[in-house]
Scaffold this active site. Structure first.
Site, PDB file in Angstrom:
ATOM      1  N   LYS A  79      38.621  42.526  40.369  1.00 14.11           N
ATOM      2  CA  LYS A  79      37.578  42.044  41.469  1.00 14.11           C
ATOM      3  C   LYS A  79      37.328  40.512  41.393  1.00 14.11           C
ATOM      4  CE  LYS A  79      33.196  43.467  43.772  1.00 14.11           C
ATOM      5  NZ  LYS A  79      32.382  44.457  43.884  1.00 14.11           N
ATOM      6  N   SER A 154      31.549  47.098  48.201  1.00 14.75           N
ATOM      7  CA  SER A 154      32.047  45.726  48.120  1.00 14.75           C
ATOM      8  C   SER A 154      33.389  45.325  47.506  1.00 14.75           C
ATOM      9  CB  SER A 154      30.804  44.747  47.395  1.00 14.75           C
ATOM     10  OG  SER A 154      30.764  45.007  45.980  1.00 14.75           O
ATOM     11  N   SER A 178      29.609  50.522  45.021  1.00 18.26           N
ATOM     12  CA  SER A 178      30.737  49.828  45.541  1.00 18.26           C
ATOM     13  C   SER A 178      32.096  49.866  44.859  1.00 18.26           C
ATOM     14  CB  SER A 178      30.646  48.207  45.106  1.00 18.26           C
ATOM     15  OG  SER A 178      29.727  47.684  46.037  1.00 18.26           O
TER      16      SER A 178
HETATM   17  N1  GLN Z   1      26.568  48.501  49.132  1.00 16.52           N
HETATM   18  C1  GLN Z   1      25.641  48.198  48.093  1.00 16.52           C
HETATM   19  C2  GLN Z   1      24.855  46.724  48.601  1.00 16.52           C
HETATM   20  O1  GLN Z   1      25.276  46.130  49.416  1.00 16.52           O
HETATM   21  C3  GLN Z   1      26.169  48.325  47.011  1.00 16.52           C
HETATM   22  C4  GLN Z   1      26.945  47.145  46.569  1.00 16.52           C
HETATM   23  C5  GLN Z   1      27.376  47.056  44.943  1.00 16.52           C
HETATM   24  O2  GLN Z   1      27.406  48.315  44.562  1.00 16.52           O
HETATM   25  N2  GLN Z   1      27.862  46.038  44.570  1.00 16.52           N
HETATM   26  O3  GLN Z   1      24.055  46.319  47.673  1.00 16.52           O
END
Ligand code: GLN
Length: 481
Positions: A79, A154, A178
């Site tokens: 990532k 994400s 994510s």
């Molecule tokens: N979808 C969650 C957020 O927007 C989790 C994001 C993540 O785990 N990095 O914060």
């Protein structure tokens, strides 16, 4: 073997064995990865999962990779919030466009030492805030199973890269789901370790008390292999790293005799769509067929997890992202004096969702509101953790839940930020409670993959994987992808 394109789908464990035996070379694997990347990139439906890659430098790395490693010759994707000295670390943000790190994250070094070859940095929601990868400053990534849909987020680019066969293993990051949510949406395995199990040195921080690096793989065994390589003490560089003995997550056992799995009622609400429930029931039957016993349990504070997360995560993000001010990293936009430069840089550099979180976080931390919001949220977080410890104390070894309430949605379908936050309903609690959790493909709903989530006690990864192996074997590895 005339078709080198068949190696990556065979998985990391097979590839590494074949490389060690001299049946295929690391350079052939790099070529296969880049050929695939080129084929999925073509046309308007390009998956947009890779933000930066360099075929020549990957080939050079392949020529000199250490022989005999656990991941010998295995192409990997990271990532774009994991620091690497080659390729970018943009975090999916304009503010870090083209930024290259002067150092490698511990996970990048560890993978390299195990023989893995970095083939790309993956698209992501800006600074890992989002659930669809639509909040990337570099355009949405697409779900390889249906390119009109999101891959989740994400870490959507990492999930897409594995599902599309660019690499058998990819790393993502997890603050609230994510890795697990995109794994579920893309029909692959995604693992969030216990907080502290995998070093975060070199992971660009979002919310430090919740962040983890997580693993994507096509199979449970590949994910266990990667986790085994990555887990380890890094306390000299990451103060939150747990000093633990080298783990063994891989196992040949597919027997769950004596294993008690809890089915938390809060994760199977009335509103859970019937097709999702059916897939979960099928998975539960599969686990029972392997000898597990199921017990109905309750995690009574579950409904508070999402509101608590959306106080703590923005609060910590507002502090962590203060460093992106145009002085030390990335873009700088001139303004009226120093303050003007900060303002211009930050308003042009950050996208709407990141700005919203910074504002929200600054508000909940501000004098007069700290006690009412942040402190209270931390207190409720302790209650959420206690829900889990109470369940383990009652003799339950692991929990089974759906990973998400629905399969991947259409790109552009969710415009309300709150609706996007609801995607994290079943995943945020594990981050708040610091426990390991993983998503395993369990079937399809409307022709799209869905995942089942296995949650285990802190440092209970071995048990979690044991359940996952049994589930995957009983359901059939390919049948549900
Ligand atoms: N979808 C969650 C957020 O927007 C989790 C994001 C993540 O785990 N990095 O914060």
């Amino acid at each position: 073997m005339s078709a080198p394109r068949e190696w990556i789908p065979a998985g990391a464990a097979s590839i590494a064995a074949a490389v060690r035996e001299g049946k295929v070379s690391a350079t052939e694997l790099v070529r296969e990865s880049f050929d695939r990347a080129a084929s999925v990139k073509a046309g308007a439906d390009g998956l947009n999962c890779i933000l930066s890659s360099d075929r020549d430098s990957s080939l050079r790395a392949a020529e000199s990779h250490p022989v005999g490693g656990a991941l010998a010759g295995v192409p990997v994707v990271l990532k774009d919030n994991i620091a690497t000295t080659t390729l970018t670390t943009s975090c999916g943000s304009k503010i870090l466009e083209g930024y290259t790190s002067p150092f490698n994250a511990t996970v990048a070094t560890t993978l390299q030492q195990a023989g893995a070859i970095l083939v790309g940095k993956a698209n992501m929601d800006e600074f890992a805030m989002g659930s669809s990868t639509e909040f990337s400053a570099y355009g949405a990534a697409r779900n390889p199973i249906d390119t009109s849909r999101v891959p989740g987020g994400s870490s959507g680019g990492s999930a897409t890269a594995v599902a599309a066969g660019l690499a058998p293993i990819a790393l993502g990051s997890e603050t609230g789901g994510s890795v697990r949510q995109p794994a579920a949406f893309c029909g692959i395995v995604g693992v969030k370790p216990t907080y502290g199990l995998i070093s975060r040195f070199g992971l660009v921080a979002f919310a430090s008390s919740l962040d983890n690096i997580g693993v994507f793989g096509r199979t449970v065994d590949d994910s266990a292999l990667a986790m085994q390589v990555l887990a380890g003490d890094d306390t000299t560089r990451d103060a939150t790293s747990a000093p633990r003995p080298a783990p063994t997550f891989r196992t040949d056992s597919r027997d769950l005799t004596g294993v008690v799995i809890g089915k938390p009622r809060e994760y199977f609400p009335e509103s859970l769509p019937a097709p999702m429930r059916e897939q979960c029931d099928r998975a539960i039957d599969a686990l029972k067929a392997r000898g597990a016993t199921f017990r109905d349990v309750s995690l009574p504070h579950t409904d508070l997890a999402l509101p608590v997360y959306y106080i703590i995560a923005p609060a910590e993000c507002s502090a962590n992202l203060a460093r992106f001010d145009g002085v030390r990293y990335g873009m700088r936009i001139a303004g009226d004096g120093l303050r003007g430069m900060y303002e211009a840089t930050r308003s042009k550099g950050f996208g709407a969702e990141v700005t919203r979180r910074i504002l929200l976080g600054t508000y909940v931390l501000s004098a007069g509101y700290y006690d009412a919001y942040y402190r209270k949220a931390m207190e409720v977080r302790a209650l959420i953790s206690k829900d889990f410890t109470d369940v383990w104390a009652s003799g339950v070894h692991a929990l089974f839940t759906p990973t998400t309430a629905s399969p991947a949605f259409q790109i552009g379908a969710i415009s309300d930020p709150y609706e996007m936050y609801l995607c994290d309903l079943f995943t945020v609690s594990a981050n708040l409670a610091e426990v390991p959790a993983m998503s395993v493909p369990i079937g399809r709903v409307q022709g799209l993959p869905v995942g089942g989530q296995i949650i285990a006690p802190k440092f209970g990864e071995a048990d979690m994987f044991r359940v996952a192996y049994a589930l995957e074997t009983e359901l059939g590895v390919e049948a549900h992808r």
